[in-house]
Design a protein around this motif. Structure first.
Motif, PDB file in Angstrom:
ATOM      1  N   ILE A  57      39.329  38.274  44.535  1.00 57.03           N
ATOM      2  CA  ILE A  57      37.993  37.734  45.139  1.00 57.03           C
ATOM      3  C   ILE A  57      38.084  36.827  46.222  1.00 57.03           C
ATOM      4  CG2 ILE A  57      36.189  35.858  44.622  1.00 57.03           C
ATOM      5  CD1 ILE A  57      36.406  36.852  41.794  1.00 57.03           C
ATOM      6  N   ALA A  58      39.567  36.251  46.444  1.00 56.00           N
ATOM      7  CA  ALA A  58      39.869  35.181  47.440  1.00 56.00           C
ATOM      8  C   ALA A  58      39.964  36.063  48.800  1.00 56.00           C
ATOM      9  CB  ALA A  58      41.280  34.619  47.203  1.00 56.00           C
ATOM     10  N   GLN A  59      40.696  37.418  48.667  1.00 57.87           N
ATOM     11  CA  GLN A  59      40.839  38.356  49.876  1.00 57.87           C
ATOM     12  C   GLN A  59      39.489  38.715  50.370  1.00 57.87           C
ATOM     13  OE1 GLN A  59      43.257  41.676  48.274  1.00 57.87           O
ATOM     14  NE2 GLN A  59      44.811  40.470  48.079  1.00 57.87           N
ATOM     15  N   GLN A  60      38.501  38.939  49.275  1.00 56.88           N
ATOM     16  CA  GLN A  60      37.016  39.289  49.891  1.00 56.88           C
ATOM     17  C   GLN A  60      36.367  38.335  50.565  1.00 56.88           C
ATOM     18  OE1 GLN A  60      35.613  42.780  49.625  1.00 56.88           O
ATOM     19  NE2 GLN A  60      37.575  43.424  48.448  1.00 56.88           N
ATOM     20  N   LEU A  61      36.380  37.245  49.988  1.00 57.41           N
ATOM     21  CA  LEU A  61      35.753  36.017  50.656  1.00 57.41           C
ATOM     22  C   LEU A  61      36.440  35.619  51.942  1.00 57.41           C
ATOM     23  CD1 LEU A  61      35.211  33.781  47.261  1.00 57.41           C
ATOM     24  CD2 LEU A  61      33.519  35.189  48.470  1.00 57.41           C
ATOM     25  N   VAL A 281      32.499  40.404  44.030  1.00 54.26           N
ATOM     26  CA  VAL A 281      32.640  41.138  42.850  1.00 54.26           C
ATOM     27  C   VAL A 281      32.135  42.417  42.770  1.00 54.26           C
ATOM     28  CG1 VAL A 281      32.228  40.983  40.215  1.00 54.26           C
ATOM     29  CG2 VAL A 281      32.728  38.888  41.423  1.00 54.26           C
ATOM     30  N   ARG A 282      31.048  42.833  43.234  1.00 53.51           N
ATOM     31  CA  ARG A 282      30.437  44.070  43.422  1.00 53.51           C
ATOM     32  C   ARG A 282      31.086  44.960  44.391  1.00 53.51           C
ATOM     33  NH1 ARG A 282      26.148  40.687  41.933  1.00 53.51           N
ATOM     34  NH2 ARG A 282      25.871  40.232  44.060  1.00 53.51           N
ATOM     35  N   SER A 283      32.088  44.697  45.041  1.00 56.17           N
ATOM     36  CA  SER A 283      32.751  45.578  46.111  1.00 56.17           C
ATOM     37  C   SER A 283      33.549  46.489  45.309  1.00 56.17           C
ATOM     38  CB  SER A 283      33.799  44.620  47.030  1.00 56.17           C
ATOM     39  OG  SER A 283      34.764  44.088  46.317  1.00 56.17           O
ATOM     40  N   GLN A 284      33.646  47.660  45.999  1.00 55.02           N
ATOM     41  CA  GLN A 284      34.443  48.900  45.365  1.00 55.02           C
ATOM     42  C   GLN A 284      35.760  48.477  44.821  1.00 55.02           C
ATOM     43  OE1 GLN A 284      34.337  52.437  47.477  1.00 55.02           O
ATOM     44  NE2 GLN A 284      35.535  53.631  45.688  1.00 55.02           N
ATOM     45  N   GLU A 285      36.521  47.701  45.682  1.00 52.75           N
ATOM     46  CA  GLU A 285      38.013  47.424  45.332  1.00 52.75           C
ATOM     47  C   GLU A 285      38.054  46.521  44.378  1.00 52.75           C
ATOM     48  OE1 GLU A 285      41.692  45.241  47.573  1.00 52.75           O
ATOM     49  OE2 GLU A 285      39.968  45.399  48.671  1.00 52.75           O
ATOM     50  N   VAL A 286      37.099  45.500  44.227  1.00 51.74           N
ATOM     51  CA  VAL A 286      37.142  44.415  42.837  1.00 51.74           C
ATOM     52  C   VAL A 286      36.632  44.969  41.600  1.00 51.74           C
ATOM     53  CG1 VAL A 286      36.318  42.148  42.255  1.00 51.74           C
ATOM     54  CG2 VAL A 286      36.971  42.382  44.608  1.00 51.74           C
ATOM     55  N   THR A 287      35.723  45.732  41.783  1.00 54.82           N
ATOM     56  CA  THR A 287      35.026  46.348  40.762  1.00 54.82           C
ATOM     57  C   THR A 287      36.348  47.255  40.135  1.00 54.82           C
ATOM     58  OG1 THR A 287      32.876  46.371  41.409  1.00 54.82           O
ATOM     59  CG2 THR A 287      33.392  47.907  39.886  1.00 54.82           C
ATOM     60  N   ALA A 288      36.945  48.212  40.791  1.00 51.68           N
ATOM     61  CA  ALA A 288      37.737  49.439  40.323  1.00 51.68           C
ATOM     62  C   ALA A 288      39.099  48.488  39.764  1.00 51.68           C
ATOM     63  CB  ALA A 288      38.312  50.150  41.351  1.00 51.68           C
ATOM     64  N   GLU A 296      34.961  43.708  32.817  1.00 57.13           N
ATOM     65  CA  GLU A 296      33.507  44.135  33.391  1.00 57.13           C
ATOM     66  C   GLU A 296      33.190  43.149  34.235  1.00 57.13           C
ATOM     67  OE1 GLU A 296      31.008  44.954  30.083  1.00 57.13           O
ATOM     68  OE2 GLU A 296      32.212  46.439  29.163  1.00 57.13           O
ATOM     69  N   PRO A 297      32.940  43.540  35.533  1.00 57.34           N
ATOM     70  CA  PRO A 297      32.420  43.011  36.662  1.00 57.34           C
ATOM     71  C   PRO A 297      30.952  42.304  36.373  1.00 57.34           C
ATOM     72  CG  PRO A 297      33.256  44.879  37.252  1.00 57.34           C
ATOM     73  CD  PRO A 297      33.219  45.054  35.927  1.00 57.34           C
ATOM     74  N   VAL A 298      30.722  41.054  36.846  1.00 53.12           N
ATOM     75  CA  VAL A 298      29.277  40.381  36.606  1.00 53.12           C
ATOM     76  C   VAL A 298      28.818  40.199  37.864  1.00 53.12           C
ATOM     77  CG1 VAL A 298      28.115  38.855  35.449  1.00 53.12           C
ATOM     78  CG2 VAL A 298      30.072  39.726  34.260  1.00 53.12           C
ATOM     79  N   GLY A 299      29.285  39.034  38.348  1.00 52.48           N
ATOM     80  CA  GLY A 299      28.603  38.397  39.780  1.00 52.48           C
ATOM     81  C   GLY A 299      27.362  38.061  39.414  1.00 52.48           C
ATOM     82  N   SER A 300      27.278  36.918  38.553  1.00 46.41           N
ATOM     83  CA  SER A 300      26.058  36.402  38.276  1.00 46.41           C
ATOM     84  C   SER A 300      25.601  35.263  39.209  1.00 46.41           C
ATOM     85  CB  SER A 300      25.820  35.730  36.862  1.00 46.41           C
ATOM     86  OG  SER A 300      26.647  34.457  37.043  1.00 46.41           O
ATOM     87  N   THR A 301      24.111  34.724  39.458  1.00 49.31           N
ATOM     88  CA  THR A 301      24.069  33.749  39.963  1.00 49.31           C
ATOM     89  C   THR A 301      24.225  32.447  39.584  1.00 49.31           C
ATOM     90  OG1 THR A 301      21.888  33.210  38.829  1.00 49.31           O
ATOM     91  CG2 THR A 301      21.621  34.908  40.456  1.00 49.31           C
ATOM     92  N   ALA A 302      24.412  31.339  40.199  1.00 48.73           N
ATOM     93  CA  ALA A 302      24.845  30.164  39.606  1.00 48.73           C
ATOM     94  C   ALA A 302      23.928  29.864  38.643  1.00 48.73           C
ATOM     95  CB  ALA A 302      24.647  28.921  40.661  1.00 48.73           C
TER      96      ALA A 302
END
Length: 328
Positions: A57-61, A281-288, A296-302
């Motif tokens: 996640i840090a890499q994506q952000l 979280v929903r990026s292909q790399e992180v999801t895979a 299981e990826p989620v990526g919810s709202t606050a």
């Protein structure tokens, strides 16, 4: 210089200072976020699934924010050292933290917690969830939840279950099962999954509550069998495994991984960071990669994550009080 002229000059100097200070504050507030590195506190030593998720996640952000996202490892005290560092940090978006289910368990388990979970912290996004599984030695004469419950009732107090430790989510799942199903089981805590797994494989303890992806390799080579999952829904990677709640309605326990921040984060900034994390979280790399790790990826709202934090705290508080669990 007269007293009147001195006061007049002092007033002019003060007004000028306030004007400059106000301008500087306004300029600071208008500066785009982030304009310096963001720290992501990890309450574990380097290595392990949560650290891997944090790095991904840090890499994506970092790519999205055009600023370094630096991992700050603060292990110890059942994640409370790292979580306390987040709670006491300024609420400016430059300090975030990884959190697991301990975030919602520790308030009821540890009476001298150095922070107030609901007052000093806010959830930013639930990034993933992992399933707990109920495993057994192949010799146990029960292969399904109905068979296991029947066996437990016919042999009260003779069933024991291993977990990676007292106060873990897996331990509380076992206590919740005993209470909700009306059966007696003896908890056998270990210092981590590996020794618990080995004693179940060796036949010294018949049952094991563990994270699904950690013990499934032993199921595949026939050294253990999986009875059911404690999750509210079947696992995407293993949809063939039934659920405990099929036999014990309302039963639900999962490993929850999220990102938190100090309370008081400005709402617009909180929504911005939450949305960016969800996108990561929903990026292909992180999801895979999460799927490979058995998550299981989620990526919810606050808002969704904070609602979950409160409901999980209430649930685990009831379980801990009913079972009388204490950390020595």
């Amino acid at each position: 210089m007269t007293t009147i002229s001195f006061r007049r000059r002092a007033a002019l100097v003060l007004a000028a200072a306030l004007s400059v200070g106000g301008l500087a504050q306004a300029q600071s507030a208008s500066e785009p976020w982030p304009n310096k590195p963001v720290k992501l506190v990890v309450p574990f030593p380097p290595g392990g699934p949560t650290d891997t998720v944090a790095r991904l996640i840090a890499q994506q952000l970092q790519a999205e924010w055009k600023q370094p996202v630096v991992l700050d490892y603060k292990p110890g005290a059942g994640t409370t050292l790292g979580t306390n560092a987040v709670a006491k940090a300024p609420a400016d978006g430059y300090t975030l933290g990884m959190a697991i289910s301990a975030l919602t368990i520790n308030p009821s388990l540890l009476p001298n917690l150095p922070y107030d979970t609901l007052r000093e912290l806010t959830g930013v996004s639930q990034v993933a969830q992992a399933h707990f599984g109920l495993f057994a030695h192949p010799s146990l004469p029960a292969n399904t939840m109905p068979e296991l419950l029947a066996y437990a009732r016919q042999n009260p107090g003779k069933l024991s279950y291993a977990t990676p430790g007292t106060g873990t989510g897996t331990h509380l799942a076992g206590e919740m099962l005993a209470n909700m199903a009306g059966i007696q089981m003896v908890h056998v805590p270990y210092k981590g999954s590996a020794p618990a797994q080995q004693d179940v494989i060796g036949g010294r303890v018949p049952l094991l509550f563990d994270v699904l992806f950690s013990s499934m390799p032993f199921v595949r080579d026939n050294r253990m069998k999986v009875i059911a999952l404690s999750s509210p829904k079947r696992a995407l990677a293993n949809p063939e495994i039934p659920l405990i709640q099929d036999s014990v309605p309302g039963f639900s326990a999962m490993s929850i991984i999220g990102i938190i921040a100090p309370a008081g984060l400005p709402p617009d900034l909180l929504r911005r960071i939450s949305a960016d994390i969800g996108q990561a979280v929903r990026s292909q790399e992180v999801t895979a990669r999460m799927t490979q790790l058995g998550m299981e990826p989620v990526g919810s709202t606050a808002e969704q994550y904070n609602t979950l934090i409160r409901s999980e705290m209430e649930k685990w508080s009831r379980v801990i009080k009913t079972a009388g669990i204490k950390i020595e």
